[in-house]
Design an enzyme around this catalytic site. Structure first.
Site, PDB file in Angstrom:
ATOM      1  N   SER A 224      -2.137   2.269  -2.949  1.00  0.00           N
ATOM      2  CA  SER A 224      -0.928   2.707  -2.231  1.00  0.00           C
ATOM      3  C   SER A 224       0.072   3.364  -3.178  1.00  0.00           C
ATOM      4  O   SER A 224       0.617   4.425  -2.879  1.00  0.00           O
ATOM      5  CB  SER A 224      -0.284   1.519  -1.513  1.00  0.00           C
ATOM      6  OG  SER A 224       0.044   0.490  -2.427  1.00  0.00           O
TER       7      SER A 224
ATOM      8  N   ALA B  86      -8.736  -3.209  -3.261  1.00  0.00           N
ATOM      9  CA  ALA B  86      -9.264  -3.908  -4.428  1.00  0.00           C
ATOM     10  C   ALA B  86      -8.171  -4.501  -5.308  1.00  0.00           C
ATOM     11  O   ALA B  86      -8.454  -5.074  -6.359  1.00  0.00           O
ATOM     12  CB  ALA B  86     -10.128  -2.958  -5.261  1.00  0.00           C
TER      13      ALA B  86
ATOM     14  N   SER C 140      -3.792  -1.052  -6.460  1.00  0.00           N
ATOM     15  CA  SER C 140      -2.641  -0.282  -6.006  1.00  0.00           C
ATOM     16  C   SER C 140      -2.980   1.159  -5.650  1.00  0.00           C
ATOM     17  O   SER C 140      -2.363   2.105  -6.143  1.00  0.00           O
ATOM     18  CB  SER C 140      -1.502  -0.320  -7.020  1.00  0.00           C
ATOM     19  OG  SER C 140      -0.289  -0.030  -6.354  1.00  0.00           O
TER      20      SER C 140
ATOM     21  N   GLU D  78       7.172   1.936   0.573  1.00  0.00           N
ATOM     22  CA  GLU D  78       6.273   0.796   0.798  1.00  0.00           C
ATOM     23  C   GLU D  78       6.975  -0.311   1.579  1.00  0.00           C
ATOM     24  O   GLU D  78       6.399  -0.907   2.494  1.00  0.00           O
ATOM     25  CB  GLU D  78       5.764   0.258  -0.544  1.00  0.00           C
ATOM     26  CG  GLU D  78       4.714  -0.806  -0.420  1.00  0.00           C
ATOM     27  CD  GLU D  78       3.400  -0.429  -1.062  1.00  0.00           C
ATOM     28  OE1 GLU D  78       2.453  -1.210  -0.930  1.00  0.00           O
ATOM     29  OE2 GLU D  78       3.312   0.633  -1.681  1.00  0.00           O
TER      30      GLU D  78
ATOM     31  N   ASP E  62       4.151  -1.628  -9.199  1.00  0.00           N
ATOM     32  CA  ASP E  62       3.065  -0.678  -9.015  1.00  0.00           C
ATOM     33  C   ASP E  62       3.557   0.755  -9.133  1.00  0.00           C
ATOM     34  O   ASP E  62       2.916   1.601  -9.768  1.00  0.00           O
ATOM     35  CB  ASP E  62       2.414  -0.888  -7.650  1.00  0.00           C
ATOM     36  CG  ASP E  62       1.744  -2.242  -7.515  1.00  0.00           C
ATOM     37  OD1 ASP E  62       1.626  -2.954  -8.537  1.00  0.00           O
ATOM     38  OD2 ASP E  62       1.344  -2.597  -6.390  1.00  0.00           O
TER      39      ASP E  62
END
Length: 399
Positions: free
Chosen positions: A145, A140, A143, A177, A189
């Site tokens: 992750s 969405a 974040s 990441e 993020d």
């Protein structure tokens, strides 16, 4: 079942006993400042009240095992094998597991570098079991992750007695990441997940990593942040994001600067002369977006949150036309929210799907929600998920 309870259940199913503790980290909404972070620029996110929880315990065999509500099949790796796994063999691990495993790998590297390198960075570290549960919507643009990375980093920092700062933990999340997952994102993020505070945004200089907590004032102004999840999923490890980043690096090289952060709008006429149209428009978005972030912070302080609507609108137009990362569903969400009375609206996140945000009077939330749902139905789009979020705390130990 709550997210905490889900994490505890998963851990008990995995190990047969209770965890040592629970740690959590939030998703984030980026109020303004998109694709500026990896250009050494400015961003202004806030942590949200949707969180990822990790239940964690130690093992005596030097292995790390992870399981999650995304996929309840455990993934197990020897700590010493993480170095051979990342980044060259990362495809051998299901993608969700690369986030917590990648954080463990990055923290081992940070520990080794701090201790002078040379020795096996996993030596003397206890093995770990991690169970991950989350209510941050996946895909969405909020974040999910970084929420996994932040919760995992906070837990491992405590259990391994690493004594790393929150900025260092954010760096470890970004390295995970970038290299363990393969997504060429910046650090925004992870910094939001680590540094968030209630009722505040994080004004972040992505070059120096200096961060300033700025009061948002949404609640006193009678405003809500409405998230419109278009249900169009995206993935940063695929090509579109990387292509935009490459264009930015190309533009900086053409202009002879370290990063696009070093340009101002006064440099844009020369940039247009030197660049092809696509590269120039990518550069123009980043340069003007950096200015919008700084203008938004100044405007909030001087005039309050109702005065930033035009900057949100201009940010979306730039992402749609210059950076070309919007999609029809995002444009529909933004246009409909504005028409229904939103103070301002923009897509948020990396683009190519995900969510839009709208700054809306509290009393108008039902009307804006209904208008967006009706517009999506009329256009033949999947029903969006529309909900409010509130600025929240960053990574923490919960139990």
């Amino acid at each position: 079942m709550t997210t905490d309870a889900n994490a505890r259940r998963l851990f008990a199913d995995l190990t047969g006993h209770d965890p040592v503790g629970l740690w959590s980290a939030p998703g984030r909404v980026n109020l303004i400042g998109e694709h500026t972070d990896y250009n050494d620029g400015f961003v202004f996110p806030f942590a949200i009240d949707f969180r990822t929880v990790v239940a964690v315990g130690t093992r005596d065999d030097g292995r790390i095992r992870v399981v999650s509500t995304f996929d309840e099949v455990p993934v197990e790796v020897a700590l010493a094998d993480l170095d051979t796994l990342f980044p060259d063999r990362r495809d051998e691990v299901v993608e969700w597991a690369r986030y917590p495993l990648g954080v463990a790998w990055a923290l081992q590297h940070a520990r080794g570098a701090r201790d002078g390198g040379g020795a096996d960075a996993s030596a003397s570290l206890p093995g770990i079991d991690i169970a991950v549960a989350s209510d941050v919507p996946v895909g969405a643009g909020l974040s999910s992750s970084a929420a996994i990375e932040g919760a995992s980093a906070a837990a491992l920092n405590d259990i391994w007695n690493l004594d790393e700062s929150r900025v260092a933990l954010a760096r470890a999340g970004r390295r995970a990441e970038n290299e363990a997952v393969g997504a060429p994102t910046g650090i925004m993020d992870q910094m939001a997940a680590m540094l968030g505070e209630r009722d505040a945004g994080i004004f972040l200089d992505c070059r120096s990593l200096e961060a300033e907590v700025v009061e948002l004032g949404f609640a006193p102004a009678g405003l809500e942040v409405l998230v419109i999840d278009t249900r169009v999923t995206h993935a940063h490890s695929t090509g579109g994001y990387g292509e935009r980043r490459a264009a930015c690096e190309r533009g900086a090289a053409i202009m002879g600067v370290e990063a696009l952060r070093d340009l101002t709008t006064d440099d844009l006429p020369r940039a247009q002369e030197l660049m092809d149209d696509v590269t120039f428009r990518r550069v123009r978005h980043v340069v003007t977006e950096d200015e919008r972030v700084q203008d938004a912070v100044r405007t909030l302080r001087a005039e309050g949150p109702r005065a930033i609507g035009g900057l949100l609108d201009a940010s979306h137009a730039s992402m749609r036309d210059d950076f070309e990362i919007s999609v029809p569903e995002l444009d529909l969400a933004v246009d409909t929210a504005r028409a229904a009375g939103a103070v301002g609206a923009r897509m948020t996140g990396g683009g190519f799907g995900g969510s839009a945000i709208a700054l809306v009077d509290r009393d108008l939330v039902p009307d804006v929600t209904a208008a967006v749902e009706a517009a999506f139905a009329e256009a033949g789009c999947a029903k969006p998920h529309v909900f409010t979020v509130h600025p929240s705390a960053g990574a923490r130990r919960d139990a």
